[in-house]
Design a protein around this motif. Sequence first.
Motif, short mmCIF file in Angstrom:
data_model
loop_
_atom_site.label_atom_id
_atom_site.label_comp_id
_atom_site.label_asym_id
_atom_site.label_seq_id
_atom_site.Cartn_x
_atom_site.Cartn_y
_atom_site.Cartn_z
N SER A 68 0.81 -1.22 0.00
CA SER A 68 0.00 0.00 0.00
C SER A 68 0.84 1.26 0.00
O SER A 68 0.34 2.35 -0.29
N GLY A 69 2.14 1.13 0.33
CA GLY A 69 2.95 2.31 0.61
C GLY A 69 2.62 2.86 1.99
O GLY A 69 1.57 2.54 2.57
N ARG A 70 3.50 3.65 2.53
CA ARG A 70 3.25 4.21 3.87
C ARG A 70 2.17 5.28 3.80
O ARG A 70 2.15 6.10 2.89
N TYR A 71 1.30 5.27 4.80
CA TYR A 71 0.30 6.32 4.92
C TYR A 71 0.25 6.81 6.36
O TYR A 71 0.61 6.09 7.30
N ILE A 104 -5.38 6.07 17.39
CA ILE A 104 -4.40 6.58 16.43
C ILE A 104 -4.62 5.83 15.12
O ILE A 104 -4.33 4.64 15.02
N ASN A 105 -5.18 6.48 14.13
CA ASN A 105 -5.63 5.78 12.94
C ASN A 105 -5.40 6.61 11.68
O ASN A 105 -5.12 7.81 11.73
N GLY A 106 -5.52 5.94 10.53
CA GLY A 106 -5.39 6.61 9.24
C GLY A 106 -5.69 5.65 8.11
O GLY A 106 -5.93 4.45 8.33
N SER A 107 -5.69 6.15 6.89
CA SER A 107 -5.98 5.32 5.72
C SER A 107 -5.13 5.76 4.55
O SER A 107 -4.66 6.92 4.48
N SER A 108 -4.92 4.82 3.62
CA SER A 108 -4.13 5.13 2.42
C SER A 108 -4.98 5.90 1.43
O SER A 108 -6.19 6.03 1.57
N ALA A 109 -4.33 6.42 0.41
CA ALA A 109 -5.04 7.16 -0.63
C ALA A 109 -6.02 6.25 -1.36
O ALA A 109 -5.81 5.03 -1.46
N VAL A 110 -7.09 6.83 -1.84
CA VAL A 110 -8.10 6.08 -2.59
C VAL A 110 -7.46 5.45 -3.82
O VAL A 110 -6.67 6.07 -4.53
N GLY A 111 -7.78 4.16 -4.04
CA GLY A 111 -7.25 3.45 -5.20
C GLY A 111 -5.95 2.73 -4.95
O GLY A 111 -5.41 2.10 -5.87
N THR A 112 -5.42 2.79 -3.71
CA THR A 112 -4.14 2.13 -3.43
C THR A 112 -4.33 0.79 -2.73
O THR A 112 -3.35 0.10 -2.46
N CYS A 113 -5.57 0.39 -2.42
CA CYS A 113 -5.77 -0.82 -1.63
C CYS A 113 -7.18 -1.35 -1.86
O CYS A 113 -8.12 -0.58 -2.11
N GLY A 114 -7.36 -2.64 -1.79
CA GLY A 114 -8.68 -3.24 -1.85
C GLY A 114 -9.12 -3.56 -3.27
O GLY A 114 -8.40 -3.35 -4.25
N ALA A 157 -6.78 -3.56 11.44
CA ALA A 157 -6.51 -3.17 10.06
C ALA A 157 -7.57 -3.74 9.15
O ALA A 157 -8.20 -4.77 9.47
N SER A 158 -7.76 -3.09 8.01
CA SER A 158 -8.76 -3.56 7.05
C SER A 158 -8.38 -3.13 5.65
O SER A 158 -7.50 -2.28 5.45
N GLU A 159 -9.08 -3.70 4.69
CA GLU A 159 -8.89 -3.39 3.28
C GLU A 159 -10.27 -3.28 2.64
O GLU A 159 -11.08 -4.20 2.76
N ASP A 160 -10.55 -2.15 2.04
CA ASP A 160 -11.88 -1.96 1.44
C ASP A 160 -12.19 -3.08 0.45
O ASP A 160 -11.39 -3.36 -0.45
N GLY A 161 -13.32 -3.71 0.64
CA GLY A 161 -13.71 -4.80 -0.23
C GLY A 161 -12.99 -6.09 0.05
O GLY A 161 -13.24 -7.10 -0.63
N GLY A 162 -12.10 -6.11 1.03
CA GLY A 162 -11.35 -7.31 1.36
C GLY A 162 -11.56 -7.70 2.81
O GLY A 162 -12.67 -7.59 3.34
N GLY A 163 -10.49 -8.11 3.47
CA GLY A 163 -10.61 -8.60 4.83
C GLY A 163 -10.34 -7.52 5.86
O GLY A 163 -10.01 -6.37 5.56
#
Length: 240
Positions: A68-71, A104-114, A157-163
């Motif tokens: 995913s690269g660092r986010y 303490i949370n965050g998410s990667s850029a849209v289109g980089t995961c899932g 942790a999670s992945e949109d459309g995945g686990g």
Amino acid sequence: RKMLVAAIAGVALGSGSAFAADLPQPAGPMYTKAPMEAPPAWTGFYLGIEGGYGWGSAEQTDGLGFDSGRYDVDGGLIGGAVGYNWQLSNIVLGVEGDESWADINGSSAVGTCGVGVAGSCRAKLDALGTLRGRLGVAFGNFLPYVTGGLAIGDLHASEDGGGSGSSTEAGWTFGGGMEWMFAPQWSAKVEYLYADLGNHNIFTDPVGIGGAPVAENVKFTTNIIRGGINYHFNLGGPNY
């Protein structure tokens, strides 16, 4: 006869006055310096509360080469601590454990995961505990110190459309701070910690090559700035 008696009396009085003059005179009140208030001794158990802010990064990878690269992640935390100090001259050795609720949370850029172009990866630190040694040098009421040891975090942790999934993982932490004894048995502190929870399998993504599940790993690091108040149970010991 009267003249002789008067002469003898005069000589006696004169001798007595001279003898009295030769005697040491009583000294005036002696000056005594006011006793100095002893600086606080740091030896003993203490309990405290603490809270602050954390920021850092997360990264998700799997065995199929996905990255995913660092986010960025950030958020707050609050909790409590317990510890013990030993003071030897002005050197203070200690051990401290703490546990904090965290968000303490965050998410990667849209289109980089899932699955699909709109997917993002997400990671969150739900709780953080540490068990650390401390080494400080006391300057009266002030105690600057360095600290380091074990860090344990509850990660989700999670992945949109995945686990998605959660896991408790161990890593390490290092930092330093300053503690100030502002009243008998009470101190305030400000502290910085860097915590690295490593790279661990947090969940299994059910959508891999050919539909086979694949393990998803998460690397999580965070910087923490926090303040706290401690109550000390044994101050003023003889070893200061």
